[in-house]
Design an enzyme around this catalytic site. Structure first.
Site, short mmCIF file in Angstrom:
data_model
loop_
_atom_site.label_atom_id
_atom_site.label_comp_id
_atom_site.label_asym_id
_atom_site.label_seq_id
_atom_site.Cartn_x
_atom_site.Cartn_y
_atom_site.Cartn_z
N PRO A 109 41.26 53.35 -10.74
CA PRO A 109 40.72 54.71 -10.54
C PRO A 109 39.75 54.78 -9.38
CG PRO A 109 40.67 54.08 -12.86
CD PRO A 109 41.01 52.84 -12.09
N ARG A 110 39.46 56.01 -8.99
CA ARG A 110 38.67 56.23 -7.78
C ARG A 110 37.25 55.69 -7.87
NH1 ARG A 110 40.80 62.41 -6.50
NH2 ARG A 110 42.88 61.78 -5.80
#
Length: 637
Positions: free
Chosen positions: A329-330
C-alpha cells in the site's frame, strides 16, 4: 453534538439492501418540486447531478472551473476497482471489502466499506454502458491490472487516463440533463457560505469569480462534492484551485470534521525540483505493476543508474515485503522511500528520490506492450524531466495526494447538519487511515450514481421542508459574513503575498504533520501555525478589487481556511497517540518500523466540532465496531 451513524441492523452483507428497502420514496410527480444544490462537478458531483436529474429533481450544479469537465477528477490516472473477478484469480466482494478495511488500518466503518465493495461491479457495468473506453484483452474482455494492497487484479483502467474518461462519461450524462432542462450549471462560482434555516441546510452563498458578485441560491438540500484538502501542504498533486473552503465553511456552520490528520502521501510522484515550484505531478500507482523500485546499496552512491550493477542495487520493497513486493500500500511504500533517503541511499541531484525501473519489464514484455499500458504517463514524465523512462529509470518520491479525512457523514452520507450531504473525497467515510489505490474513483461514482439517489429521497420524504426564499434573513446574514471576510482580506494591505504565506504554511505542515509525526513537532507546529495566522491577518497584501476577477483574493480566502484547518490537523494528530495508516507517530511503531495501532484507546472516528473564535474545537468520538473482521497488526510481508 450527537453522532448517529444510522447503520442498519442485520448481517453485514444485507445492510445496504435493508437500507434501500427502508428508505422512504418521493412520488415521481413530486420530485420536480424539489430543488437540489450540487457543489462540485467531479466524479461525485457530476454523477450525483446526472442521477438526480434523471429521477426528476431540479438540480443546480456549481463548479469553480469554467467547465464541469475540468474538475480535478480528470487527473486520476491508474484505474478503478471492482469485484468482477474477470481474471478468475479469486476476487470477491469479501476480498475487496477486507483489503480496503485492512488497507485503511482498521479505522473505517465496516458497513460503509462493504457497501462500496457491493456497488463496485455495478459501477463498471454502468460505465461500460456509457461507452467508457476501458482497456480490453485481445478477445475483447475488459482488462485488469493490480494495485497496492491487493493480491488480485481488480483494477479497470483506460491507459493512464482513467479519471478523465470516467469524468467525460459522467459529464456527458450530466449535460444530457442540462439539455433536457433539468440541470442548471453555474460555472466559475466558488461557495463561500452555507445557509442554515431552522437547523437545515437550505442554501449557499457563492462568489462569481469573473464579476465578483455574491449570489444567493436556495434549495431543499445541499450536496457537497468538492474534493479533498491536500493543498494545505502547498505542494501536492492537486490542481491549484483545489481547496477546503466549501467544506470548512460548512464546518464553521456546525458540520463535524472527521479525522483531519488522515492524509495520504503517494509514493510515486515526480520529485520537487525547485523552491518556487507550485505543484507536484503524480505518476500512477499502476506503474508499480511493471516498474521495480530500487536504490543503490552503497550510501551516497551518485553514479548514473546504468553504471550501477545488479548486485549493487537494493530492491528494498521486494526484499522487505516478499508477499506484496512493489505493490505494498501507499503508506508503506512512502515511508520506506523516506527511510531510504534518510539513510543517504537517495538518488538524483537532491538525493530525495528513488528509482522506478522498467528495464526488466521491457525486456520481458517488449517496449510496445509497456507503451500500450503506460504510454501517456511515460510521455508526461519525459516532458517534465527531460529523461526517457524507456531508457533510464524514473526518479520518484512521495508527495501529498489524497485526504481520507473530511466532513463526518452517517451511512446516508448526511453530515451533522440535516440536509447537507457530503460525497466523494469531501467526506471521511470509506478509507480509514489510508486509501488503497484505485478506490477514489470507485467511491465518487458509488456515492453519486448509486447511494445518494436512495438516501436523499429518504431525507426529502421524511422531513418537513417549508419554502424558503433567498431574501430571508438567514441568506442575508450568510452573505454579509462572506462580504465582511472579503472586505477584511482586502483592507489589510500588508507586505507579504498570499503565496508566501501558503508556502510557509505548507512547509510547517509537511515537516511536522507529513510522513512522520511526533509530539514535540506537533506541539511546535500548532504554535507556529497560530503565529502565522496572526501575521496573515495583519501583514497580508491583496491587490485589486472585489468586483472583478481577482486570483489573489480567491487564494487569500482559501489560505485563511487552510491555516485554520492545519491547526486542527495538528491537534488531531497530537491527540491520536498511536500510528495507523498514513498517520505515523514515531513514538508508536513496531520493531520492524511499521505503524503500531492502539485499538483499546483509539478505535474511533475523531469528529471535531467547531469551537468558536475564542475556544478550542471539541472532540466527539464515534466508536468503530468490527463484527465481520478482527483488527490485527497489518502486515504485507
Amino acid at each position: 453534538m450527537k453522532l448517529d451513524s444510522r447503520i442498519p441492523a442485520g448481517p453485514l452483507q444485507d445492510k445496504w439492501d435493508i437500507c434501500k428497502q427502508q428508505c422512504r420514496l418521493v412520488n415521481p410527480n413530486n420530485k420536480r418540486h424539489y430543488r437540489i444544490l450540487v457543489v462540485g462537478t467531479g466524479l461525485a458531483g457530476a454523477s450525483a447531478a446526472a442521477s438526480l436529474a434523471e429521477l426528476g429533481y431540479q438540480v443546480r450544479s456549481f463548479c469553480i472551473q469554467d467547465s464541469p469537465r475540468r474538475a480535478h477528477s480528470i487527473a486520476a490516472q491508474g484505474g478503478i476497482n471492482a469485484t468482477k473477478n474477470y481474471p478468475n484469480d479469486g476476487d470477491s466482494i469479501w476480498r475487496l471489502f477486507y483489503d480496503t478495511i485492512k488497507g485503511g488500518d482498521y479505522r473505517s466503518r465496516e458497513a460503509n466499506v462493504y457497501r462500496l465493495a457491493q456497488i463496485s461491479s455495478q459501477i463498471i457495468d454502468h460505465c461500460v454502458a456509457q461507452g467508457i473506453p476501458f482497456a480490453r484483452e485481445y478477445g475483447g474482455l475488459l482488462s485488469n491490472r493490480s494495485f497496492g494492497g491487493a493480491q488480485v487484479s481488480r483494477t479497470f483502467y483506460a491507459r493512464g487516463q482513467t479519471g478523465q474518461q470516467l469524468l467525460l462519461g459522467a459529464y456527458g450524462a450530466m449535460m444530457r440533463m442540462v439539455q433536457a432542462g433539468r440541470i442548471q450549471v453555474f460555472p466559475r462560482r466558488e461557495m463561500l457560505e452555507l445557509v442554515v434555516v431552522a437547523s437545515q441546510a437550505r442554501g449557499i452563498i457563492v462568489r462569481n469569480l469573473v464579476t465578483g458578485t455574491l449570489e444567493r441560491y436556495s434549495g431543499d438540500a445541499v450536496l457537497l462534492c468538492t474534493g479533498g484538502y491536500g493543498n494545505v501542504y502547498y505542494l501536492s498533486t492537486n490542481a491549484k484551485n483545489s481547496n477546503v473552503t466549501a467544506a470548512w465553511r460548512c464546518h464553521k456552520r456546525g458540520a463535524a470534521f472527521a479525522n483531519p490528520c488522515y492524509t495520504q502521501i503517494h509514493p510515486t510522484c515526480i520529485p520537487v525540483s525547485g523552491d518556487y515550484q507550485s505543484k507536484l505531478t503524480l505518476m500512477s500507482e499502476g506503474l508499480r505493476n511493471d516498474g521495480r523500485v530500487w536504490v543503490p546499496k552503497q550510501p551516497g552512491d551518485r553514479r548514473p543508474p546504468e553504471q550501477i550493477p545488479e548486485a549493487e542495487r537494493d530492491y528494498y520493497l521486494e526484499r522487505k515485503y516478499p508477499t506484496f513486493g512493489n505493490l505494498v500500500p501507499r503508506d508503506v511504500a512512502s515511508r520506506n522511500a523516506k527511510s531510504m533517503t534518510d539513510q543517504n541511499h537517495g538518488v538524483g541531484e537532491t538525493g530525495l528520490a528513488v528509482y522506478l525501473d522498467f528495464r526488466d519489464a521491457i525486456q520481458r514484455l517488449g517496449k510496445s506492450t509497456i507503451q500500450a499500458r503506460y504510454g501517456n504517463l511515460f510521455e508526461m514524465y519525459q516532458r517534465i524531466t527531460g529523461d526517457d523512462p524507456y531508457v533510464s529509470p524514473m526518479r520518484i518520491y512521495p508527495a501529498v495526494h489524497y485526504t481520507m479525512g473530511g466532513l463526518w457523514v452517517d451511512y446516508h452520507l448526511m453530515s451533522t447538519i440535516p440536509g447537507l450531504f457530503v460525497l466523494g473525497e469531501a467526506n471521511f467515510s470509506d478509507h480509514g487511515a489510508n486509501r488503497l489505490g484505485a478506490s477514489a474513483l470507485m467511491q465518487g461514482l458509488a456515492d453519486g450514481y448509486f447511494v445518494i439517489p436512495y438516501t436523499l429521497g429518504d431525507y426529502l420524504a421524511s422531513h418537513d421542508l417549508p419554502a424558503v426564499d433567498a431574501e430571508q434573513a438567514e441568506f442575508a446574514e450568510a452573505e454579509a459574513t462572506a462580504r465582511d471576510r472579503i472586505t477584511r482580506l482586502l483592507s489589510i494591505q500588508g507586505d507579504k503575498t498570499v503565496m508566501e504565506f501558503h508556502r510557509e504554511l505548507g512547509q510547517v505542515v509537511w515537516n511536522h504533520v507529513g510522513m512522520a509525526r511526533h509530539r514535540e513537532g506537533l506541539e511546535g507546529a500548532i504554535v507556529r501555525i497560530q503565529d502565522l495566522q496572526q501575521e496573515f491577518w495583519t501583514n497580508l497584501k491583496v491587490p485589486g478589487h472585489p468586483d472583478t476577477l481577482n486570483k489573489n483574493l480567491e487564494f487569500s480566502g482559501r489560505v485563511a481556511d487552510f491555516m485554520e484547518l492545519a491547526e486542527l490537523m495538528a491537534r488531531d494528530a497530537l491527540h491520536r497517540e498511536e500510528s495507523c495508516g498514513g498517520h505515523f507517530r514515531e513514538e508508536y511503531q513496531t520493531p520492524q518500523g511499521e505503524a503500531k495501532r492502539d485499538d483499546q484507546h483509539f478505535a474511533y472516528v475523531a469528529a471535531w466540532e467547531q469551537g468558536g473564535e475564542s475556544s478550542s474545537p471539541r472532540l466527539h468520538r464515534e466508536p468503530l465496531e468490527f463484527e465481520a473482521v478482527s483488527p490485527t497488526q497489518r502486515s504485507y510481508r
